[in-house]
Design a protein around this motif. Structure first.
Motif, PDB file in Angstrom:
ATOM      1  N   LEU A  33     -20.542 -16.330 -45.612  1.00  0.00           N
ATOM      2  CA  LEU A  33     -19.735 -15.297 -46.381  1.00  0.00           C
ATOM      3  C   LEU A  33     -18.328 -15.954 -47.167  1.00  0.00           C
ATOM      4  O   LEU A  33     -17.600 -16.188 -46.243  1.00  0.00           O
ATOM      5  CB  LEU A  33     -19.459 -13.705 -46.070  1.00  0.00           C
ATOM      6  CG  LEU A  33     -18.897 -12.189 -47.036  1.00  0.00           C
ATOM      7  CD1 LEU A  33     -19.552 -12.039 -47.915  1.00  0.00           C
ATOM      8  CD2 LEU A  33     -18.730 -11.276 -45.797  1.00  0.00           C
ATOM      9  N   GLU A  34     -17.964 -15.915 -48.414  1.00  0.00           N
ATOM     10  CA  GLU A  34     -16.954 -16.604 -49.281  1.00  0.00           C
ATOM     11  C   GLU A  34     -15.872 -15.742 -49.129  1.00  0.00           C
ATOM     12  O   GLU A  34     -14.478 -15.752 -48.975  1.00  0.00           O
ATOM     13  CB  GLU A  34     -16.850 -17.402 -50.609  1.00  0.00           C
ATOM     14  CG  GLU A  34     -18.280 -18.360 -50.373  1.00  0.00           C
ATOM     15  CD  GLU A  34     -18.176 -19.099 -51.680  1.00  0.00           C
ATOM     16  OE1 GLU A  34     -17.752 -18.292 -52.830  1.00  0.00           O
ATOM     17  OE2 GLU A  34     -18.877 -19.877 -51.602  1.00  0.00           O
ATOM     18  N   ILE A  35     -16.000 -14.216 -49.780  1.00  0.00           N
ATOM     19  CA  ILE A  35     -15.125 -12.932 -49.629  1.00  0.00           C
ATOM     20  C   ILE A  35     -14.911 -13.028 -48.152  1.00  0.00           C
ATOM     21  O   ILE A  35     -14.886 -13.105 -47.130  1.00  0.00           O
ATOM     22  CB  ILE A  35     -15.700 -12.045 -50.400  1.00  0.00           C
ATOM     23  CG1 ILE A  35     -16.067 -11.013 -49.419  1.00  0.00           C
ATOM     24  CG2 ILE A  35     -16.145 -12.723 -51.728  1.00  0.00           C
ATOM     25  CD1 ILE A  35     -17.140  -9.653 -50.198  1.00  0.00           C
ATOM     26  N   SER A  36     -13.510 -11.910 -48.041  1.00  0.00           N
ATOM     27  CA  SER A  36     -12.764 -11.942 -46.760  1.00  0.00           C
ATOM     28  C   SER A  36     -13.301 -11.185 -45.862  1.00  0.00           C
ATOM     29  O   SER A  36     -13.654  -9.934 -46.503  1.00  0.00           O
ATOM     30  CB  SER A  36     -11.055 -11.987 -47.335  1.00  0.00           C
ATOM     31  OG  SER A  36     -10.651 -12.668 -48.089  1.00  0.00           O
ATOM     32  N   SER A  37     -13.169 -11.346 -44.527  1.00  0.00           N
ATOM     33  CA  SER A  37     -13.427 -10.060 -43.441  1.00  0.00           C
ATOM     34  C   SER A  37     -12.790  -9.743 -42.380  1.00  0.00           C
ATOM     35  O   SER A  37     -12.337 -11.227 -42.568  1.00  0.00           O
ATOM     36  CB  SER A  37     -15.251 -10.295 -43.163  1.00  0.00           C
ATOM     37  OG  SER A  37     -15.092 -11.873 -42.502  1.00  0.00           O
ATOM     38  N   PRO A  38     -12.572  -9.108 -41.990  1.00  0.00           N
ATOM     39  CA  PRO A  38     -11.559  -8.860 -40.504  1.00  0.00           C
ATOM     40  C   PRO A  38     -11.821  -9.597 -39.901  1.00  0.00           C
ATOM     41  O   PRO A  38     -11.136 -10.338 -38.983  1.00  0.00           O
ATOM     42  CB  PRO A  38     -11.367  -7.362 -40.349  1.00  0.00           C
ATOM     43  CG  PRO A  38     -11.729  -6.186 -41.289  1.00  0.00           C
ATOM     44  CD  PRO A  38     -12.671  -7.540 -42.471  1.00  0.00           C
ATOM     45  N   MET A  39     -13.551  -9.699 -39.629  1.00  0.00           N
ATOM     46  CA  MET A  39     -13.622 -10.759 -38.648  1.00  0.00           C
ATOM     47  C   MET A  39     -13.594 -12.107 -38.459  1.00  0.00           C
ATOM     48  O   MET A  39     -13.130 -12.645 -37.737  1.00  0.00           O
ATOM     49  CB  MET A  39     -15.280 -10.210 -38.666  1.00  0.00           C
ATOM     50  CG  MET A  39     -16.192 -11.282 -37.282  1.00  0.00           C
ATOM     51  SD  MET A  39     -15.250 -10.779 -35.553  1.00  0.00           S
ATOM     52  CE  MET A  39     -16.002  -9.344 -35.152  1.00  0.00           C
ATOM     53  N   ALA A  40     -13.595 -12.661 -39.920  1.00  0.00           N
ATOM     54  CA  ALA A  40     -13.214 -14.332 -40.040  1.00  0.00           C
ATOM     55  C   ALA A  40     -11.565 -14.407 -39.648  1.00  0.00           C
ATOM     56  O   ALA A  40     -11.508 -15.029 -39.352  1.00  0.00           O
ATOM     57  CB  ALA A  40     -13.600 -14.018 -41.427  1.00  0.00           C
ATOM     58  N   THR A  41     -11.295 -13.236 -40.230  1.00  0.00           N
ATOM     59  CA  THR A  41     -10.169 -13.228 -40.464  1.00  0.00           C
ATOM     60  C   THR A  41      -9.215 -13.249 -38.828  1.00  0.00           C
ATOM     61  O   THR A  41      -7.928 -13.926 -38.594  1.00  0.00           O
ATOM     62  CB  THR A  41      -8.902 -12.104 -40.714  1.00  0.00           C
ATOM     63  OG1 THR A  41      -9.373 -11.805 -42.828  1.00  0.00           O
ATOM     64  CG2 THR A  41      -7.668 -12.063 -40.973  1.00  0.00           C
ATOM     65  N   THR A  42      -9.329 -12.199 -37.960  1.00  0.00           N
ATOM     66  CA  THR A  42      -9.678 -12.802 -36.361  1.00  0.00           C
ATOM     67  C   THR A  42      -9.981 -14.061 -36.024  1.00  0.00           C
ATOM     68  O   THR A  42      -9.306 -14.246 -34.957  1.00  0.00           O
ATOM     69  CB  THR A  42     -10.596 -12.124 -35.584  1.00  0.00           C
ATOM     70  OG1 THR A  42     -11.630 -11.948 -35.710  1.00  0.00           O
ATOM     71  CG2 THR A  42     -10.330 -10.425 -36.062  1.00  0.00           C
ATOM     72  N   VAL A  43     -11.093 -14.653 -37.004  1.00  0.00           N
ATOM     73  CA  VAL A  43     -11.497 -16.394 -36.248  1.00  0.00           C
ATOM     74  C   VAL A  43     -10.019 -16.962 -36.521  1.00  0.00           C
ATOM     75  O   VAL A  43      -9.407 -17.843 -35.930  1.00  0.00           O
ATOM     76  CB  VAL A  43     -12.372 -16.882 -36.498  1.00  0.00           C
ATOM     77  CG1 VAL A  43     -12.727 -19.136 -36.262  1.00  0.00           C
ATOM     78  CG2 VAL A  43     -13.579 -15.753 -36.480  1.00  0.00           C
ATOM     79  N   GLY A  44      -9.422 -16.859 -37.900  1.00  0.00           N
ATOM     80  CA  GLY A  44      -8.263 -17.248 -38.547  1.00  0.00           C
ATOM     81  C   GLY A  44      -6.620 -16.979 -37.596  1.00  0.00           C
ATOM     82  O   GLY A  44      -6.401 -18.536 -37.388  1.00  0.00           O
ATOM     83  N   LEU A  45      -6.972 -16.188 -37.027  1.00  0.00           N
ATOM     84  CA  LEU A  45      -5.719 -15.835 -36.383  1.00  0.00           C
ATOM     85  C   LEU A  45      -5.541 -16.395 -34.585  1.00  0.00           C
ATOM     86  O   LEU A  45      -4.599 -16.486 -34.321  1.00  0.00           O
ATOM     87  CB  LEU A  45      -5.523 -14.450 -36.544  1.00  0.00           C
ATOM     88  CG  LEU A  45      -4.730 -13.830 -37.769  1.00  0.00           C
ATOM     89  CD1 LEU A  45      -4.884 -12.434 -37.791  1.00  0.00           C
ATOM     90  CD2 LEU A  45      -3.157 -14.742 -38.151  1.00  0.00           C
ATOM     91  N   GLN A  46      -6.670 -16.409 -34.466  1.00  0.00           N
ATOM     92  CA  GLN A  46      -6.959 -16.916 -32.911  1.00  0.00           C
ATOM     93  C   GLN A  46      -6.667 -19.274 -33.703  1.00  0.00           C
ATOM     94  O   GLN A  46      -5.962 -19.108 -32.449  1.00  0.00           O
ATOM     95  CB  GLN A  46      -9.160 -17.382 -33.277  1.00  0.00           C
ATOM     96  CG  GLN A  46      -9.578 -15.867 -32.683  1.00  0.00           C
ATOM     97  CD  GLN A  46     -10.331 -15.692 -32.185  1.00  0.00           C
ATOM     98  OE1 GLN A  46     -11.153 -17.283 -31.621  1.00  0.00           O
ATOM     99  NE2 GLN A  46     -11.806 -15.105 -31.712  1.00  0.00           N
TER     100      GLN A  46
END
Length: 305
Positions: A63-76
């Motif tokens: 998924l190219e658009i944002s998601s909370p789940m991918a955002t948790t990975v980025g914040l990790q």
């Protein structure tokens, strides 16, 4: 037993020939005094204009658009790089999370329905009747982890007290044994709770009791998708290290023996015949992620020659 120099070289060679530039820059940063800025810039390439992360940062959904789940990975990764609370990566990511928070259900939806339009592992499929994907079977994942990032980076968030109280309440409702990802989300929340509180004590106590049931201690099953000792205690600073000391020693030896001859550590899952061509790409990305993670744990436990 320690990872030999030849096996270290094989792992490094795999990362620089097959892994994503993100893992390459993170390897440089963690092991070779590489540039933190280079690593941050690679991370930024996965962040969208709305502040959320996407662009296949989590390889199991494209998924190219944002998601909370991918955002948790980025914040990790951002937290691991010790970015400050005023860094644009952090402020934008938290702004995104505030914008997609569902205040009626008091949750973040792990992924949006658009995930069904792109290749993804079957457990990420969005069920329109239920209103969430298969991964989001409990409140814990990703909500407990997300609350932890607000504790770490934005304690002035007006809803933080309400969210933190709910996190404690939801933990008490979870069926035992805790699932792997529920445990990990709460352990990340625990890590980011900076002040002593009843909630922090409760989470630590609950996880300390749960860890022995959640973590699989049977080496014959460590090639399966289970919670392994190093998942709960990736380095000796983990609050669960003392609980798992003997099992961690066993797993470290197991992982050294399990390294592929080409240098990587293989993910313990596949997409079970779904989007087979895309899985081949995701699998290589996971090999890079797993290899970097394993090298960091082996280094933390002084298991490299």
């Amino acid at each position: 037993m320690k990872l030999t120099q030849d096996n270290w070289d094989a792992a490094k060679s795999f990362i620089f020939s097959q892994a994503r530039p993100l893992e390459q820059k993170l390897f440089n940063y963690h092991f070779e005094n590489g540039s933190k800025e280079d690593a941050v810039n690679e991370l930024i390439s996965f962040q969208n204009n709305d502040g959320g992360f996407g662009n296949c940062l989590e390889p199991d959904f494209r998924l190219e658009i944002s998601s909370p789940m991918a955002t948790t990975v980025g914040l990790q990764i951002a937290a691991d790089l010790q970015l400050g609370k005023n860094h644009p990566v952090i402020t934008k990511a938290l702004s995104y999370l505030e914008s997609v928070y569902d205040d009626q259900k008091i949750i973040w939806h792990a992924v949006p329905p658009e995930i069904n339009e792109v290749p993804h592992a079957p457990w990420w499929h969005f069920d329109h009747e239920k209103g969430f994907c298969g991964v989001q079977a409990t409140w814990a994942n990703p909500n407990a982890e997300i609350i932890g990032y607000f504790h770490l980076f934005k304690q002035e968030e007006p809803l933080l007290g309400k969210w933190t109280k709910m996190a404690g309440e939801e933990l008490s409702k979870l069926p035992r044994p805790l699932g792997k990802h529920d445990f990990l989300c709460y352990s990340r929340l625990l890590h980011n709770l900076s002040t002593y509180s009843e909630t922090k004590q409760y989470i630590y106590s609950a996880l300390s009791q749960a860890v022995h049931e959640t973590v699989c201690k049977d080496p014959s099953r460590w090639n399966e998708y289970v919670a392994k000792p190093l998942d709960a205690a990736p380095d000796p600073s983990s609050p669960f290290f003392e609980h798992l000391k003997k099992d961690i020693t066993l797993q470290l030896d197991y992982e050294i023996k399990s390294q592929h001859e080409k240098g990587y550590w293989q993910p313990a899952w596949s997409w079970f015949g779904h989007y087979e061509e895309t899985w081949k790409k995701a699998e290589i990305e996971w090999r890079g992620i797993n290899t970097l993670s394993m090298l960091r744990s082996l280094a933390a436990y002084e298991k490299i020659e």
